[in-house]
Write an enzyme that holds these catalytic residues in place. Structure first.
Site, mmCIF file in Angstrom:
data_model
loop_
_atom_site.group_PDB
_atom_site.id
_atom_site.type_symbol
_atom_site.label_atom_id
_atom_site.label_comp_id
_atom_site.label_asym_id
_atom_site.label_seq_id
_atom_site.Cartn_x
_atom_site.Cartn_y
_atom_site.Cartn_z
ATOM 1 N N LYS A 1 -7.178 -9.986 4.960
ATOM 2 C CA LYS A 1 -8.266 -10.396 4.084
ATOM 3 C C LYS A 1 -8.116 -11.878 3.729
ATOM 4 C CE LYS A 1 -7.894 -10.559 -0.373
ATOM 5 N NZ LYS A 1 -6.824 -11.308 -1.081
ATOM 6 N N HIS B 1 -3.962 -4.777 1.682
ATOM 7 C CA HIS B 1 -2.686 -4.116 1.381
ATOM 8 C C HIS B 1 -2.762 -3.176 0.177
ATOM 9 C CE1 HIS B 1 -2.059 -7.371 -1.591
ATOM 10 N NE2 HIS B 1 -1.130 -6.600 -2.127
ATOM 11 N N LYS C 1 -0.800 0.769 -1.083
ATOM 12 C CA LYS C 1 -0.017 1.003 -2.317
ATOM 13 C C LYS C 1 0.093 2.501 -2.565
ATOM 14 C CE LYS C 1 -0.986 -3.186 -4.958
ATOM 15 N NZ LYS C 1 0.297 -3.671 -5.391
ATOM 16 N N GLU D 1 -2.336 -10.419 -13.311
ATOM 17 C CA GLU D 1 -1.049 -10.855 -12.756
ATOM 18 C C GLU D 1 -0.353 -11.846 -13.668
ATOM 19 O OE1 GLU D 1 -0.880 -11.471 -8.389
ATOM 20 O OE2 GLU D 1 -3.018 -11.725 -8.654
ATOM 21 N N ASP E 1 -10.842 -13.128 -4.331
ATOM 22 C CA ASP E 1 -9.452 -12.830 -3.973
ATOM 23 C C ASP E 1 -9.091 -11.381 -4.281
ATOM 24 O OD1 ASP E 1 -6.810 -13.602 -3.124
ATOM 25 O OD2 ASP E 1 -6.193 -13.602 -5.224
ATOM 26 N N HIS F 1 -9.713 -5.778 -2.924
ATOM 27 C CA HIS F 1 -8.762 -4.799 -3.460
ATOM 28 C C HIS F 1 -9.370 -3.830 -4.479
ATOM 29 C CE1 HIS F 1 -5.854 -7.153 -1.407
ATOM 30 N NE2 HIS F 1 -5.616 -8.041 -2.340
#
Ligand code: BG6
Length: 400
Positions: A79, A110, A114, A148, A167, A172
């Protein structure tokens, strides 16, 4: 490689064997000659893994379209998949013209690797406690948050052009939402999982179809995250303030189907946030009637699923100790333990097995862009203010 393999727990023989059979080659990824010499002589399953800007990966795929490709070739594409809805469509068209089946193309995200994200399927569909109540009749709101602690980490070259919405939310968090809210699986396989993701995302729209009311954005100013001093985002090396990039984004969507209509689903992610909360919160509606006689309204049930670290918290309404007429929230808290396979390990193992379960299908990638495009347009037009928050805080003070 040695360091990574040692850290991963490989024996010294394994490390020697892998490192001994590894070569480093520098090529122009858009050159037919270079790609041909790279692929010539390779045997078995070949994976071309592109961790490159979309425009470079697209140039490489254009070159591949004019080549004779090895039969067992797989493409893995990191991505972001394209830079907007149009380029994602163009990219998919390009891939469809390659002499490769779609099942050999892995659009990598990704988050699908998870452990807690994959476990959503088991949690939702193997518990009678959750399966029948996972709908708008019982659920009031959903929040999917990935705040984050990390700031820019020297990634201005990529991040300043992307921002938090592209992003994290565009890819995600929308995919996490798809697994959390999709219809029930009859079979846990790539066909069904990806069909259901696509089905769910097709009915997802901005809350009220209003990008101004359905979104917020902000950027961090100088502060401290833990002991780390973080400079003002616009003063970070490589950042161009004129790009007006956000480091925190929030978008509220609605899934317009019988299961979810009317339930606001808020997706939020940002950098340099002191609380570092990364979890899904599912808030249930209040009970229809709290029996007369209780001193309080029953606290609402809440299910919290930790994405990293991995935990499950279920909030129930219980009697206050020693007082049968007073109610208070009680939280059942379970640590789900860290998966032995990290997300990229999971993704790589599926690619090497040729199992597209965790690959983002082309139509899904395009739909994720379709959902966020009105927000990107509104932000570019300046109709949504850019708020600020101090690095290390929990976000802008006016975002309560
Ligand atoms: C990446 C983003 O895809 O995901 C990064 O580009 C972000 O900006 C990262 O930090 C977060 O991944 P994780 O697994 O730490 O939640």
């Amino acid at each position: 490689m040695k360091t990574a393999l040692n850290e991963g727990g490989c024996s010294s023989d394994e490390v020697e064997e892998i490192v001994g059979s590894t070569t480093y080659t520098k090529i122009d990824a858009s050159s037919i000659d270079d790609l041909t010499s790279l692929l010539t002589g390779l045997q078995g399953r070949i994976v071309l893994y592109f961790a490159l800007p979309p425009v470079v990966t697209m140039a490489a795929c254009k070159a591949l379209a004019d080549m004779t490709l090895p039969e067992d070739l797989f493409l893995a594409i990191e991505k972001p998949f394209g830079t907007d809805a149009e380029s994602a469509h163009e990219f998919n068209t390009l891939l469809a013209h390659l002499p490769l089946p779609e099942s050999h193309v892995f659009r990598v995200d990704h988050y699908l690797g998870k452990a807690t994200v994959l476990s959503l399927v088991g949690l939702r569909f193997t518990n009678r406690l959750f399966e029948p109540v996972w709908n708008a009749t019982n659920i009031e709101s959903i929040h999917i948050v990935s705040d984050e602690l990390l700031a820019l980490e020297g990634r201005a070259g990529y991040y300043d052009h992307a921002g938090a919405l592209k992003d994290m939310i565009q890819s995600h968090l929308l995919l996490v939402m798809a697994l959390l809210c999709m219809e029930e699986l009859a079979t846990f396989d790539a066909f069904e999982l990806r069909d259901l993701q696509a089905h769910l995302l097709r009915s997802t729209h901005l809350w009220g179809d209003d990008p101004v009311k359905a979104s917020r954005r902000a950027r961090y100013t100088a502060g401290k995250v833990g002991d780390e001093v973080v400079p003002n985002y616009v003063d970070e090396k490589g950042v161009d303030p004129a790009r007006n990039t956000e480091t925190l984004a929030e978008v509220t969507v609605e899934i317009r189907n019988a299961r979810w209509s009317g339930v606001p689903i808020t997706l939020r992610s940002g950098k340099a946030l002191g609380d570092g909360v990364r979890q899904i919160t599912v808030v249930f509606r209040p009970i229809a009637h709290t029996p007369v006689g209780f001193h309080d309204e029953a606290p609402q049930n809440v299910v919290v699923i930790g994405l990293s670290p991995e935990y499950l918290r279920v909030q129930l309404s219980t009697n206050v100790e020693g007082d049968r007429l007073s109610l208070e929230p009680t939280v059942l808290d379970a640590d789900l333990g860290e998966s032995p396979i990290r997300p990229y390990g999971e993704i790589l193992s599926h690619i090497l097995d040729g199992d597209p379960l965790l690959s983002v299908r082309g139509d899904v990638a395009e739909d994720c862009w379709r959902i966020v495009t009105p927000v990107l347009d509104a932000w570019a037009a300046g109709t949504v203010p850019m708020d600020t928050y101090v690095a290390g805080s929990a976000g802008p003070s006016n975002w309560i």
